[in-house]
Design a protein around this motif. Structure first.
Motif, short mmCIF file in Angstrom:
data_model
loop_
_atom_site.label_atom_id
_atom_site.label_comp_id
_atom_site.label_asym_id
_atom_site.label_seq_id
_atom_site.Cartn_x
_atom_site.Cartn_y
_atom_site.Cartn_z
N CYS A 60 0.57 -1.53 -0.31
CA CYS A 60 -0.08 0.29 -0.29
C CYS A 60 1.05 1.30 0.24
O CYS A 60 0.75 2.49 -0.81
N HIS A 89 -7.08 2.66 -4.89
CA HIS A 89 -6.70 0.47 -5.40
C HIS A 89 -7.42 0.32 -4.05
O HIS A 89 -7.37 0.67 -3.00
N TYR A 158 -6.26 -8.14 -4.46
CA TYR A 158 -5.76 -6.90 -5.08
C TYR A 158 -6.79 -6.73 -5.71
O TYR A 158 -6.95 -7.62 -6.86
N PRO A 160 -7.65 -3.61 -8.59
CA PRO A 160 -7.73 -2.20 -9.07
C PRO A 160 -8.23 -0.97 -8.89
O PRO A 160 -9.63 -1.90 -9.00
N TRP A 179 -7.34 0.92 1.46
CA TRP A 179 -7.75 1.76 -0.06
C TRP A 179 -5.88 2.94 0.20
O TRP A 179 -5.64 3.38 1.00
#
Length: 181
Positions: A60, A89, A158, A160, A179
């Motif tokens: 992250c 993300h 994950y 996107p 996030w």
């Protein structure tokens, strides 16, 4: 208390974690007739002691900013987050329980009938993908390509930005979303 677009009970007034667990979690027994969901909840701000147990994944921190927003998702089996996409993300982390995720790439947007651009729900599909009858109102929805993922305790996924995802808890469940940009 009101119902959101998925029919899940929502609370306008805060309730304690104890009251939530006693009312909505399976151990509450037969009186738990409604599904409650602490969805996209700032639980770590509400109970700061829990932050000590959370480590932000290093991944992250490789983005454009070091600001990571952490949200929690806690509820019984059967809770649903309708098909939507996030602007950031997302590393969805399953702490306990299991979830089904249906993931659609951005190329499938035209098949998911998003709400109008100016709407508050612009990032949410109008299609209830669990109800084939409803898909008749959105005939192109059946053409969408997707991935099916099962998250178990300890798994991370994950997601996107702009990837559409539908989430259903298959058991009592606690998840974290990290996030980042």
């Amino acid at each position: 208390r009101d119902r959101d677009v998925t029919g899940v009970q929502t609370c306008a007034l805060p309730i304690s974690i104890r009251e939530f667990v006693n009312t909505y979690m399976p151990s509450a027994g037969p009186q738990a007739k409604e599904i409650g969901y602490l969805a996209q909840h700032q639980l770590l701000d509400q109970v700061p002691e829990l932050k000590q147990d959370i480590e932000v994944p290093e991944y992250c921190l490789v983005g454009e900013k070091e600001d990571v927003e952490v949200n929690t998702w806690f509820g019984p089996a059967g809770t649903v987050t309708p098909t939507h996409f996030d602007a950031k993300h997302n590393i969805l982390t399953q702490v306990f329980g299991a979830k089904l995720i249906i993931l659609f790439p951005p190329s499938e947007t035209r098949f998911l009938y998003p709400h109008n651009e100016g709407s508050l729900l612009f990032n949410t599909s109008q299609v209830n993908i669990e109800d084939p009858q409803e898909c008749e109102a959105f005939p192109e929805a059946l053409k969408a390509s997707y991935y099916v993922i099962f998250l178990q305790a300890g798994d991370m996924l994950y997601i996107p930005p702009k990837y559409w995802h539908f989430v259903r808890s298959l058991s009592p469940s606690f998840s974290l979303s990290f996030w980042f940009e």
